[in-house]
Design a protein around this motif. Structure first.
Motif: not given
Length: 413
Positions: A165-167, A192-197, A199-204, A224-226
């Motif tokens: 998958s992308g993530g 930035s190229a990832l789906d929002p959910l 993306r949040r997983d990758m931030q964590q 900004l949220d990121e």
């Protein structure tokens, strides 16, 4: 010494930057310089430090100069003027051979687009940087697997990128950067190229990795949220210049100008503001080796009917109430250890404010703010929390009013 020290860093895109820099020094901004010279002022007199183990977020809208800046840090783009010191070494002065070696030994880079080789397995992609460095096959396979374990992909080592998958592909990109154990991670719009959910997983995932590895990370984003979620500190760029630098809380509570105010419109302040904002010093405390009479006397001096008790090193032990102490004095007790209420709520300074209010119960005991060693830093009482929440609501309301009052046709671009 900071890990990274940037001074007077500028970049002009054009064959002859001197006229553009002279106009810049006279006070002209990017649009006027472009109109007069045909050259773009990509960066102008950028200065900042990054400490070891810090996660610095550089953010701004498209065209603000953030990607140019991160590429100047490792000289993928040549600066026009200024210095970039890494561990005291100015990389702007390195020759090509020295720069290549320095990049390989110091930087790991993760891009927005995964840049994986489709014909290589996940492990082979992860090993690629080590292969370029000339590391032998056995050692790079070992280090590659260790890096895949860090991002939870060791079971996919023999798969190919199109099976992920992308993530997961972005995790491979991150593992490739980590495999060489770089001093500094440069991440350019990495999620930035990832789906929002995802993306949040990758931030964590990145925050978890940072807790374990303590890398120095520079993270580029337009979101900004990121930035608020990831950054120990944030630098906000506009037209190649630093508009504001500070912690997420500083930027939200003390925006430097109208541009920053508009940038942060709509942010849930209570999600970002922390216990530190509502914390006050404990007016008075008692010590664990004090007797009931001593603590009771200190309470009366300060007009208190309850008091926090710590060790002499300020490690929190509990809370004691005046009526319990009065009974202990009547009995002739000399110890307070058995009189303590120990089921207090404790939080760290970075606990979001909106998590605190549910912690108050009918007893309304203060919430203790402690450090990693359980030492008392301060307290949050219901009144100060309500005041801070009200202030946050006022700021948000003011931002909305300003937005409604803004003349039509004026936008951030």
């Amino acid at each position: 010494m900071p890990k990274i020290r940037v001074r007077s860093l500028s970049k002009v895109f054009g064959n002859n930057p001197t006229p553009a820099l002279k106009l810049r020094d006279k006070g002209l901004k990017r649009p006027e310089i472009l109109e007069k010279t045909g050259m773009t002022l990509g960066l102008s007199k950028i200065e900042f430090d990054v400490n070891e183990g810090e996660l610095l977020v550089i953010m701004g809208l498209s065209g603000s100069g953030k990607s140019t800046l991160i590429r100047c840090l490792n000289r993928l783009i040549e600066p026009t003027e200024g210095s970039v010191e890494i561990n005291g070494q100015d990389i702007v002065k390195l020759d090509n051979k020295g720069l290549l070696r320095f990049r390989r030994e110091t930087f790991g880079m993760v891009f927005q687009h995964f840049a994986l080789f489709p014909h290589r397995t996940v492990l082979e992609n992860t090993e690629y940087g080590l292969e370029i460095q000339g590391v032998d096959k056995g050692s790079r396979a070992k280090k590659g697997l260790e890096a895949l374990q860090l991002v939870g992909l060791e079971e996919w080592a023999d798969a190919y990128p199109d099976q992920l998958s992308g993530g997961m592909q972005q995790r491979v990109g991150l593992s490739r950067a980590l495999a060489a154990d770089p001093d500094i991670l440069l991440m350019d719009e990495a999620f930035s190229a990832l789906d929002p959910l995802i993306r949040r997983d990758m931030q964590q995932e990145l925050l978890d990795l940072q807790t374990r590895m303590k890398k120095t990370v520079i993270f580029i984003t337009h979101d900004l949220d990121e930035a608020l979620n990831l950054g120990d500190r944030i630098i906000l760029l506009k037209d190649g210049e630093i508009v504001q630098e500070g912690s997420p809380e500083e930027i939200l509570t003390h925006p430097a100008n109208r541009y920053v105010e508009r940038f942060i419109e709509g942010v849930d302040m209570t999600r970002i503001l922390t216990a530190n904002a509502a914390m006050t010093p404990a007016r008075a405390i008692g010590y664990l080796n004090d007797g009931p009479r001593t603590v009771l006397h200190r309470m009366r001096e300060n007009g208190m009917d309850r008091m926090l008790i710590t060790t002499r090193e300020r490690k929190l032990c509990g809370l004691v109430e005046a009526d319990v102490l009065n009974e202990a004095v009547k009995r002739g007790d000399r110890r307070i250890q058995d009189l303590l209420i120990t089921d207090l709520h404790k939080v760290s300074e970075d606990e979001p404010l909106n998590n605190l209010f549910p912690l108050f119960d009918e007893r309304s005991y203060p919430i203790a703010v402690v450090d990693e060693q359980d030492r008392l830093k301060g307290v949050v009482v219901r009144g100060s929390l309500l005041a801070e929440l009200a202030q946050a609501a006022t700021v948000e309301s003011g931002q909305k009013d300003n937005k409604q009052a803004q003349p039509e046709g004026e936008h951030i671009v």
